[in-house]
Enzyme design. Sequence first.
Site, mmCIF file in Angstrom:
data_model
loop_
_atom_site.group_PDB
_atom_site.id
_atom_site.type_symbol
_atom_site.label_atom_id
_atom_site.label_comp_id
_atom_site.label_asym_id
_atom_site.label_seq_id
_atom_site.Cartn_x
_atom_site.Cartn_y
_atom_site.Cartn_z
ATOM 1 C CG ASP A 3 -9.406 -7.964 9.812
ATOM 2 O OD1 ASP A 3 -8.627 -6.813 9.150
ATOM 3 O OD2 ASP A 3 -10.065 -7.686 10.087
ATOM 4 C CG ASP A 37 -13.954 -2.765 10.966
ATOM 5 O OD1 ASP A 37 -13.875 -2.513 9.389
ATOM 6 O OD2 ASP A 37 -14.221 -4.345 10.387
ATOM 7 C CG ASP A 71 -6.784 -4.131 1.883
ATOM 8 O OD1 ASP A 71 -5.679 -4.734 1.709
ATOM 9 O OD2 ASP A 71 -7.196 -2.932 2.258
ATOM 10 C CG HIS A 77 -2.246 -1.361 0.409
ATOM 11 N ND1 HIS A 77 -3.352 -0.908 0.402
ATOM 12 C CD2 HIS A 77 -2.049 -2.051 1.373
ATOM 13 C CE1 HIS A 77 -3.669 -1.708 0.578
ATOM 14 N NE2 HIS A 77 -3.450 -2.592 1.395
ATOM 15 C CG PHE A 110 -8.550 -6.320 12.874
ATOM 16 C CD1 PHE A 110 -7.772 -6.578 11.814
ATOM 17 C CD2 PHE A 110 -7.170 -7.112 13.626
ATOM 18 C CE1 PHE A 110 -6.776 -7.399 11.835
ATOM 19 C CE2 PHE A 110 -6.657 -7.485 14.258
ATOM 20 C CZ PHE A 110 -6.282 -7.796 12.602
HETATM 21 N N1 LIG Z 1 -10.922 -5.120 10.198
HETATM 22 C C1 LIG Z 1 -10.866 -4.377 9.826
HETATM 23 N N2 LIG Z 1 -10.111 -2.766 9.709
HETATM 24 C C2 LIG Z 1 -9.906 -1.726 9.675
HETATM 25 C C3 LIG Z 1 -8.361 -2.310 8.673
HETATM 26 C C4 LIG Z 1 -8.203 -0.777 8.460
HETATM 27 C C5 LIG Z 1 -6.624 -0.726 7.374
HETATM 28 N N3 LIG Z 1 -6.137 -1.421 8.101
HETATM 29 C C6 LIG Z 1 -4.856 -2.031 6.251
HETATM 30 C C7 LIG Z 1 -3.639 -2.891 6.746
HETATM 31 C C8 LIG Z 1 -4.263 -3.749 6.091
HETATM 32 C C9 LIG Z 1 -4.832 -3.787 5.407
HETATM 33 O O1 LIG Z 1 -4.513 -4.674 4.161
HETATM 34 C C10 LIG Z 1 -5.067 -2.162 4.989
HETATM 35 O O2 LIG Z 1 -4.779 -2.019 3.880
HETATM 36 C C11 LIG Z 1 -8.875 0.292 9.114
HETATM 37 N N4 LIG Z 1 -10.219 -0.455 9.858
HETATM 38 C C12 LIG Z 1 -11.161 -0.107 10.288
HETATM 39 O O3 LIG Z 1 -11.983 0.498 9.397
HETATM 40 C C13 LIG Z 1 -12.726 1.506 9.654
HETATM 41 C C14 LIG Z 1 -12.244 2.394 8.541
HETATM 42 O O4 LIG Z 1 -13.109 2.249 7.555
HETATM 43 P P1 LIG Z 1 -12.720 3.958 6.152
HETATM 44 O O5 LIG Z 1 -13.395 4.864 6.928
HETATM 45 O O6 LIG Z 1 -13.410 3.054 4.877
HETATM 46 O O7 LIG Z 1 -11.498 3.864 5.724
HETATM 47 C C15 LIG Z 1 -12.588 2.126 10.253
HETATM 48 O O8 LIG Z 1 -12.687 1.539 11.622
HETATM 49 C C16 LIG Z 1 -10.491 1.631 10.515
HETATM 50 O O9 LIG Z 1 -10.761 1.003 11.893
HETATM 51 C C17 LIG Z 1 -8.288 -3.250 8.524
HETATM 52 O O10 LIG Z 1 -7.496 -3.666 7.609
HETATM 53 N N5 LIG Z 1 -8.958 -4.466 9.171
#
Ligand SMILES: Nc1nc2c(c(CN[C@H]3C=C[C@H](O)[C@@H]3O)cn2[C@@H]2O[C@H](COP(=O)(O)O)[C@@H](O)[C@H]2O)c(=O)[nH]1
Length: 366
Positions: free
Chosen positions: A338, A269, A343, A78, A267
């Site tokens: 996850d 979210d 992504d 990324h 995670f």
């Molecule tokens: N379960 C989970 N939640 C994640 C991520 C990530 C980013 N992780 C990066 C690292 C490795 C991955 O490849 C991603 O490139 C952000 N979030 C959550 O999402 C929400 C933001 O959403 P939006 O407003 O649309 O950007 C917010 O609650 C944020 O805490 C994840 O990976 N998993």
Amino acid sequence: MSDSEPDEELLSLLRQSLGISGEPSSKSPATGVLEGAQHIYHNSIDVALDTYGTKAAAAQIWRLMQEKSYTFKTWSEHSLHPKGKDEATANFIFLMDLLNFCFWSESSDPQQRFAVEYQGQRWTGYWSLVAAIHRALDEDIPITTPSFWITDTECTDDVLKHVFRSATPELIPLLDERMTCIREAGRILMENFNGSVPQLIHQAKQSSTALVNLLVTNFPCFKDVATFEGRSVHFYKRAQIFVADLWAAFEGQDLGRFHDIDTITMFADYRIPQMLHSLGCLRYSPSLESRIRNLNELESQGSWEVQLRGCSIWCVELIRKEIRRQHPKAEVNAILIDFFLYDTMKDREADAVETIPHHRTRSIWY
Ligand SMILES: Nc1nc2c(c(CN[C@H]3C=C[C@H](O)[C@@H]3O)cn2[C@@H]2O[C@H](COP(=O)(O)O)[C@@H](O)[C@H]2O)c(=O)[nH]1
């Protein structure tokens, strides 16, 4: 299979989901996140797992992950993720996951929502946070240095407002809470860990569950818990994603080496439940679904929100088990599933693929 004979695969998945399979119940020994998720899953009435949908999604996810050669190396691909494998990257990830919450906007106009301008591009959501940190570092603001966070004369409210300034009229959500998190974490790191993120990591002795527990017991702003049907349940979302981001950024070496990394869960979210619903894995009660589709907020730590979060964790665990059942040698854990789902959800959003909206909860937990 004739109609009368049970589908052994399906029964196996069902047994697993009820925690009655021959396998030891898969709980995170030290964090209890998976136990809590199982408790929520067994007591949820507004969120249900679709067993067929989960089985089908497992096959689809694994196929797509293979096609994209999706591994922990994908994390560093990324453009905005830090590339170094050093203390600076560990500090960057700590600040990033200290503040990795609640980016969604009330505005119906995408052009109005909070955005950070960096390298000639407008970044929103999670990427706005990552861009803001890079922008501050480029402006010689030591925003990822814990000792900076507690200097009243330098790390002022005005400096932090400048760091998180928006390219639109809308401010970053929960700015005051973010400033509180930064100062609280700075004080605790200085008092308990010599101001050093690597020292915090080393104290966990390469155990991911130990590092999660160090975070949730030392830092109140990482203690992401709730009560459901009379029991305390742990989500620990930002503590877990901190470990996962370290593991991915360092490719399982040095500050990212953990002997028990597979005990980390999905995670909880607001994006993954949306994706799991779109894949047909999760189903909502009519009252919950209409609340989500009407973009009405869900109360933080309320029953609906807890069911969404807990059932999503359990669903990803079942997807992981199903992939391993279909492909016993598969190198896959809840983290990679996850990351892949997040992504993919963002790609779908970019391609305007119609899905159910994500749920709206304002909190510092995710
Ligand atoms: N379960 C989970 N939640 C994640 C991520 C990530 C980013 N992780 C990066 C690292 C490795 C991955 O490849 C991603 O490139 C952000 N979030 C959550 O999402 C929400 C933001 O959403 P939006 O407003 O649309 O950007 C917010 O609650 C944020 O805490 C994840 O990976 N998993």
